[in-house]
Design a protein around this motif. Structure first.
Motif, PDB file in Angstrom:
ATOM      1  N   ILE A 177       0.885  -1.163   0.000  1.00  0.00           N
ATOM      2  CA  ILE A 177       0.000   0.000   0.000  1.00  0.00           C
ATOM      3  C   ILE A 177       0.919   1.208   0.000  1.00  0.00           C
ATOM      4  N   ALA A 178       1.000   1.940  -1.098  1.00  0.00           N
ATOM      5  CA  ALA A 178       1.969   3.029  -1.239  1.00  0.00           C
ATOM      6  C   ALA A 178       1.264   4.332  -1.580  1.00  0.00           C
ATOM      7  N   LEU A 179       1.654   5.410  -0.883  1.00  0.00           N
ATOM      8  CA  LEU A 179       1.060   6.728  -1.072  1.00  0.00           C
ATOM      9  C   LEU A 179       2.127   7.720  -1.519  1.00  0.00           C
ATOM     10  N   HIS A 180       1.833   8.465  -2.559  1.00  0.00           N
ATOM     11  CA  HIS A 180       2.688   9.564  -2.986  1.00  0.00           C
ATOM     12  C   HIS A 180       1.975  10.857  -2.600  1.00  0.00           C
ATOM     13  N   PRO A 181       2.407  11.543  -1.538  1.00  0.00           N
ATOM     14  CA  PRO A 181       1.651  12.704  -1.036  1.00  0.00           C
ATOM     15  C   PRO A 181       1.521  13.848  -2.030  1.00  0.00           C
ATOM     16  N   THR A 182       2.608  14.192  -2.713  1.00  0.00           N
ATOM     17  CA  THR A 182       2.577  15.366  -3.588  1.00  0.00           C
ATOM     18  C   THR A 182       1.778  15.109  -4.858  1.00  0.00           C
ATOM     19  N   ARG A 183       1.955  13.938  -5.459  1.00  0.00           N
ATOM     20  CA  ARG A 183       1.234  13.608  -6.683  1.00  0.00           C
ATOM     21  C   ARG A 183      -0.158  13.046  -6.396  1.00  0.00           C
ATOM     22  N   ARG A 184      -0.471  12.820  -5.138  1.00  0.00           N
ATOM     23  CA  ARG A 184      -1.802  12.351  -4.712  1.00  0.00           C
ATOM     24  C   ARG A 184      -2.174  11.028  -5.381  1.00  0.00           C
ATOM     25  N   ILE A 185      -1.223  10.101  -5.398  1.00  0.00           N
ATOM     26  CA  ILE A 185      -1.448   8.793  -6.003  1.00  0.00           C
ATOM     27  C   ILE A 185      -1.349   7.727  -4.920  1.00  0.00           C
ATOM     28  N   ILE A 186      -2.292   6.807  -4.925  1.00  0.00           N
ATOM     29  CA  ILE A 186      -2.298   5.667  -4.016  1.00  0.00           C
ATOM     30  C   ILE A 186      -2.298   4.400  -4.859  1.00  0.00           C
ATOM     31  N   VAL A 187      -1.378   3.491  -4.578  1.00  0.00           N
ATOM     32  CA  VAL A 187      -1.319   2.207  -5.274  1.00  0.00           C
ATOM     33  C   VAL A 187      -1.462   1.100  -4.231  1.00  0.00           C
ATOM     34  N   ILE A 188      -2.442   0.223  -4.454  1.00  0.00           N
ATOM     35  CA  ILE A 188      -2.722  -0.879  -3.531  1.00  0.00           C
ATOM     36  C   ILE A 188      -2.665  -2.173  -4.317  1.00  0.00           C
ATOM     37  N   VAL A 189      -1.759  -3.074  -3.925  1.00  0.00           N
ATOM     38  CA  VAL A 189      -1.617  -4.343  -4.639  1.00  0.00           C
ATOM     39  C   VAL A 189      -1.518  -5.492  -3.638  1.00  0.00           C
ATOM     40  N   GLY A 190      -1.987  -6.652  -4.084  1.00  0.00           N
ATOM     41  CA  GLY A 190      -1.804  -7.871  -3.304  1.00  0.00           C
ATOM     42  C   GLY A 190      -2.765  -8.079  -2.164  1.00  0.00           C
ATOM     43  N   THR A 191      -3.738  -7.206  -1.985  1.00  0.00           N
ATOM     44  CA  THR A 191      -4.751  -7.381  -0.950  1.00  0.00           C
ATOM     45  C   THR A 191      -6.111  -6.952  -1.486  1.00  0.00           C
ATOM     46  N   ALA A 192      -7.122  -7.766  -1.198  1.00  0.00           N
ATOM     47  CA  ALA A 192      -8.482  -7.451  -1.639  1.00  0.00           C
ATOM     48  C   ALA A 192      -9.301  -6.775  -0.546  1.00  0.00           C
ATOM     49  N   TYR A 193      -8.720  -6.580   0.628  1.00  0.00           N
ATOM     50  CA  TYR A 193      -9.458  -5.944   1.726  1.00  0.00           C
ATOM     51  C   TYR A 193      -9.720  -4.481   1.367  1.00  0.00           C
ATOM     52  N   ALA A 194     -10.991  -4.125   1.194  1.00  0.00           N
ATOM     53  CA  ALA A 194     -11.345  -2.800   0.678  1.00  0.00           C
ATOM     54  C   ALA A 194     -11.106  -1.696   1.694  1.00  0.00           C
ATOM     55  N   GLY A 195     -10.982  -2.050   2.968  1.00  0.00           N
ATOM     56  CA  GLY A 195     -10.670  -1.038   3.970  1.00  0.00           C
ATOM     57  C   GLY A 195      -9.369  -0.306   3.674  1.00  0.00           C
ATOM     58  N   GLU A 196      -8.456  -0.946   2.931  1.00  0.00           N
ATOM     59  CA  GLU A 196      -7.215  -0.266   2.557  1.00  0.00           C
ATOM     60  C   GLU A 196      -7.491   0.930   1.655  1.00  0.00           C
ATOM     61  N   VAL A 197      -8.506   0.829   0.794  1.00  0.00           N
ATOM     62  CA  VAL A 197      -8.861   1.949  -0.077  1.00  0.00           C
ATOM     63  C   VAL A 197      -9.357   3.115   0.761  1.00  0.00           C
ATOM     64  N   LYS A 198     -10.287   2.828   1.641  1.00  0.00           N
ATOM     65  CA  LYS A 198     -10.872   3.859   2.498  1.00  0.00           C
ATOM     66  C   LYS A 198      -9.818   4.555   3.353  1.00  0.00           C
ATOM     67  N   LYS A 199      -8.998   3.769   4.035  1.00  0.00           N
ATOM     68  CA  LYS A 199      -8.047   4.328   4.980  1.00  0.00           C
ATOM     69  C   LYS A 199      -6.876   5.017   4.283  1.00  0.00           C
ATOM     70  N   SER A 200      -6.521   4.578   3.093  1.00  0.00           N
ATOM     71  CA  SER A 200      -5.448   5.249   2.362  1.00  0.00           C
ATOM     72  C   SER A 200      -5.874   6.646   1.921  1.00  0.00           C
ATOM     73  N   VAL A 201      -7.116   6.774   1.485  1.00  0.00           N
ATOM     74  CA  VAL A 201      -7.623   8.096   1.110  1.00  0.00           C
ATOM     75  C   VAL A 201      -7.680   8.998   2.346  1.00  0.00           C
ATOM     76  N   PHE A 202      -8.119   8.445   3.473  1.00  0.00           N
ATOM     77  CA  PHE A 202      -8.140   9.221   4.715  1.00  0.00           C
ATOM     78  C   PHE A 202      -6.730   9.687   5.086  1.00  0.00           C
ATOM     79  N   THR A 203      -5.756   8.788   4.969  1.00  0.00           N
ATOM     80  CA  THR A 203      -4.373   9.149   5.282  1.00  0.00           C
ATOM     81  C   THR A 203      -3.903  10.307   4.406  1.00  0.00           C
ATOM     82  N   LEU A 204      -4.226  10.257   3.129  1.00  0.00           N
ATOM     83  CA  LEU A 204      -3.810  11.336   2.241  1.00  0.00           C
ATOM     84  C   LEU A 204      -4.520  12.647   2.592  1.00  0.00           C
TER      85      LEU A 204
END
Length: 420
Positions: A177-204
């Motif tokens: 689960i990788a976040l690029h703060p300046t470019r506002r890009i989140i890449v999530i691989v290898g896990t189907a748990y959708a909570g990672e999508v929600k929480k990554s956006v919150f982190t950004l």
């Protein structure tokens, strides 16, 4: 050559030829539900919801989370176990591979938004290879009536079937689960748990909004009959959702909020409720929303009649329900609330060292906020099976890209000004 996705569905390696259909345009809830069921991504419940099994990952994987070490944000990030650095060159390599991989899959696009206050709203552009995750995102984020404002979007690429190469990237595993703060890009691989999508956006958002002097908070919020609002801080599983959804009050939001000069605003447009031992008698609103047509149930076992067995924890204790906040009859559609009159810190105290209830001074409140003394609740993180005492600054340290002092500073300023 085939790889295996974490939700036990076959995926392709980078560069493999594919006859997958092109990316689907933005579909509505019903279309995504039908697509997910048609692709065998889950089971239809008796009431018309969808129950999905997320495979090996039934909670977040914090040890696989990375923040890109790049010039635009490197001096601001709270580096360490919460925010592990990833070189920008490694991120770009992975990003290119994931884009190539997704180009060979059937993918689902959603153009959404985060931030109920239009002044502080950001577009969210999601591309995923799972129709049910697109539906999840429509429930959890805001579906704008018109295209979101002209700000650069938060871009999320979700590829659970892709396996990262730890040797190339220097990561712990093939899940990233990788976040690029300046470019506002989140890449999530290898896990189907959708909570990672929600929480990554919150982190950004917890990186973007404090730059605009907004206090971001891992809390729920509601309003009483007199128009006074209350904030409930706490880690996942401590009761934020349950308390804020009390039918005697009006629900603002159940997990993530901002506090600006204008008041409190929900960052999302949906609810993500824990459903283990959920009952109609104890939580009628959440129960009704969790059994309505179109709701997404994560790792909830169905009985022989197709009804969810909310007492069954055979897959995980972290069973979840994702639905639009509009499913709650007491919800405030705007997601906006006045400055809070009360702030409640919820601590799952596994040791019994704290009193059951205590009234705090402002200084004590900020001190407790910084300490975040509580317990992690079973199932919310991968491998967590028993309550575990922890100190989680801001009652949400897994989602803090900046040092905790920054969030305490912003919260203290709001408390000082509005005296809840």
């Amino acid at each position: 050559m085939l790889t295996t996705t974490n939700d036990d569905r076959p995926g392709r390696t980078v560069g493999e030829a594919s006859s997958a259909p092109p990316t689907e345009p933005q579909l509505n809830d019903r279309e995504l539900l039908d697509a997910a069921l048609g692709a065998g991504e889950g089971q239809r419940t008796a009431s018309g919801a969808i129950s999905v099994n997320t495979g090996a990952f039934t909670g977040r994987s914090p040890q696989d989370k990375y923040v890109v070490d790049e010039p635009g944000s490197m001096d601001a990030i709270w580096w360490g176990a919460v925010n592990q650095p990833m070189p920008e060159a490694s991120f770009d390599h992975m990003l290119s591979d994931v884009e190539t991989y997704l180009a060979g899959q059937q993918t689902w696009l959603q153009r959404l938004a985060v931030g109920a206050d239009p002044i502080f709203q950001y577009p969210v552009h999601l591309t995923t290879e799972r129709a049910w995750v697109a539906l999840f995102a429509r429930h959890l984020f805001i579906v704008p009536e018109a295209p979101a404002n002209g700000r650069d979007p938060i871009t999320v690429l979700h590829a659970p079937g892709f396996k990262a190469d730890p040797a190339t990237l220097g990561t712990r595993s093939s899940t990233v689960i990788a976040l690029h703060p300046t470019r506002r890009i989140i890449v999530i691989v290898g896990t189907a748990y959708a909570g990672e999508v929600k929480k990554s956006v919150f982190t950004l958002m917890q990186y973007l909004l404090p730059k605009r002097e907004i206090a971001t908070m891992h809390c729920s919020a509601n309003i009483d009959d007199s128009g006074q609002s209350t904030l409930f801080f706490g880690l996942s599983g401590t009761g934020k959702n349950t308390l804020s959804n009390d039918p005697r009050f009006r629900l603002v939001g159940d997990y993530e909020h901002g506090w600006s000069d204008n008041g409190v605003f929900n960052l999302e447009g949906g609810c993500y409720a824990k459903t283990i031992n959920l009952s109609r008698e104890d939580e009628p609103g959440i129960y009704a929303a969790s059994t309505r047509a179109g709701t997404v149930l994560e790792n909830v076992v169905l009985d022989a009649s197709g009804n969810p067995d909310f007492d069954d924890d055979s897959l995980t204790e972290n069973t979840r329900s994702a639905f639009s906040i509009s499913a709650m009859p007491n919800a405030i559609a705007s997601g906006l609330a006045p400055h809070p009159s009360r702030i409640v810190f919820l601590t799952a105290d596994a040791t019994g060292v704290l009193p059951p209830v205590a009234r705090l001074s402002r200084a004590q409140a900020i001190g407790l906020f910084l300490l975040g003394f509580t317990s992690k609740v079973a199932g919310t993180e991968r491998g967590l099976t028993e309550p575990e005492m922890t100190f989680s600054p801001a009652f949400g340290s897994p989602f803090l890209p900046l040092p905790p002092d920054r969030y305490a500073e912003l919260l203290a300023a709001r408390i000082e000004e509005h005296a809840p």
